[in-house]
Design a protein around this motif. Sequence first.
Motif, mmCIF file in Angstrom:
data_model
loop_
_atom_site.group_PDB
_atom_site.id
_atom_site.type_symbol
_atom_site.label_atom_id
_atom_site.label_comp_id
_atom_site.label_asym_id
_atom_site.label_seq_id
_atom_site.Cartn_x
_atom_site.Cartn_y
_atom_site.Cartn_z
ATOM 1 N N PRO A 1 -10.970 -2.422 -12.167
ATOM 2 C CA PRO A 1 -10.834 -3.428 -13.225
ATOM 3 C C PRO A 1 -10.587 -2.835 -14.618
ATOM 4 O O PRO A 1 -10.227 -3.565 -15.537
ATOM 5 N N LEU A 2 -10.817 -1.532 -14.788
ATOM 6 C CA LEU A 2 -10.532 -0.897 -16.075
ATOM 7 C C LEU A 2 -9.080 -0.439 -16.085
ATOM 8 O O LEU A 2 -8.594 0.115 -15.105
ATOM 9 N N SER A 3 -8.407 -0.631 -17.192
ATOM 10 C CA SER A 3 -7.007 -0.253 -17.270
ATOM 11 C C SER A 3 -6.862 1.260 -17.277
ATOM 12 O O SER A 3 -7.758 1.985 -17.709
ATOM 13 N N ASP B 1 -8.508 1.254 -6.200
ATOM 14 C CA ASP B 1 -8.029 -0.020 -5.662
ATOM 15 C C ASP B 1 -8.517 -1.183 -6.522
ATOM 16 O O ASP B 1 -9.172 -0.982 -7.549
ATOM 17 N N ASP B 2 -8.207 -2.411 -6.093
ATOM 18 C CA ASP B 2 -8.507 -3.587 -6.906
ATOM 19 C C ASP B 2 -9.995 -3.801 -7.121
ATOM 20 O O ASP B 2 -10.396 -4.469 -8.087
ATOM 21 N N SER B 3 -10.821 -3.262 -6.250
ATOM 22 C CA SER B 3 -12.266 -3.423 -6.393
ATOM 23 C C SER B 3 -12.886 -2.359 -7.291
ATOM 24 O O SER B 3 -14.089 -2.403 -7.565
ATOM 25 N N GLY B 4 -12.063 -1.399 -7.727
ATOM 26 C CA GLY B 4 -12.577 -0.306 -8.537
ATOM 27 C C GLY B 4 -13.008 0.889 -7.726
ATOM 28 O O GLY B 4 -13.473 1.889 -8.278
ATOM 29 N N THR B 5 -12.852 0.821 -6.411
ATOM 30 C CA THR B 5 -13.210 1.940 -5.544
ATOM 31 C C THR B 5 -12.166 3.044 -5.681
ATOM 32 O O THR B 5 -10.956 2.772 -5.672
#
Length: 405
Positions: A210-212, A278-282
């Motif tokens: 979620p962080l750019s 990925d989209d979850s921040g993993t």
Amino acid sequence: MASAQWTNDGRLHFGVGIEDTFIPQEALGHRKLDEYELTQHYQNWRSDLDHVADSGAELLRWGIPWYLVEPRPGEFDWRWLDEVAAHMNDRGIRCVVDLMHYGTPLWLENSFANAAYPERVASYARAVAERYAGVWDDFTPLNEPVINAIYCGETGVWPPNLQGQDGFVRVAVALARGLVRTQQEIEAVNPAATFVHVEAGFRWEGDTTPLSRELLEERRFIILDLAMGRVGEKHPLRSYLAEHGVTGADLDWFAHNPVTPDVLGVNYYPGFTTVSMDDSGTTQPVEAGTAGLRDLVEVYSERYGLPLAITETSRGGSVEARLEWLEESLTEVNALREEGHPVLAYIWFPFFTLVDWLYRLDHHTPDHWFVHMGLIDLVRGADQQLQRHHTPAFDAFRSHATASK
């Protein structure tokens, strides 16, 4: 031994480092993590230092277990440290002392969130520098500050177990202030001290959420920038810091108390310094090889214009993989030096097997979490003692180190 002017004599200095993470606080599901204890360095410190001397290393990154040396506020137990310092001196080992390698003493409530942290760590550093001046003159005030802020302030894995961007910024500012005060206090008692600031070399590939990616690319420098007084009106993260509680008075303090290292250390591991998200921040590690090493040296060289050192590098897995990385990375470092990048040191880290930090979060034995990345492998014998076995990488490193002198 490295000369007194190792930072400006023009040579590439070889070194090794002993993994020295100390997280003594325990909680439900969180075990104590003391790498010296888990690798039996406390029992074998003298012979371990002899191995360092025998490797041809001129420099050693080695850390003080603050929580043991200062068991109560302002009360120091120097007995073991005196012996270690004397033996290093006898063996001609120049120690770059890790003063703060993640963990704080048990008595410091809430760890880095404690308002007294900056002054407490500075007071401890001053005591060390004053006692060992002339024997230990090279210091890393704070190892990998951004990783520290992530684990302690963003993901909540280590004390004080804060989470999110507010937590990250709160810990980051405390760490930066502690770094500044540490260097100031050391300089007050040892004007001849040399400072090696060490940061992890974060790299990303692809989009990040979620962080750019833009935020992550800048955030990796934020603690160094704060400590050096570089966060002015036009700094790209000034609004980010304000959004998460940093005041103009805070930034004015850093602007009026800048410290600059003699050497800027960059840590780089080809197999996991670079990640995708990925989209979850993993995150997932991405192999980046020598291209990643080159990128980081160029980025830090351009941004700060300071002498550099590769303060950590190695590769896990087989001895053959370690040997290959030793040759590849040294070839790249020498090429960078020839191109004008002032890389002063190359430090293989860890010197011997370490215990993965995930050990703290489960109940497996230390052996389950052994990571063989060193020049020496640890092998547990029937007597439960961890024997030190030289690998062919030890001999190859010694050959390079000896040839550089």
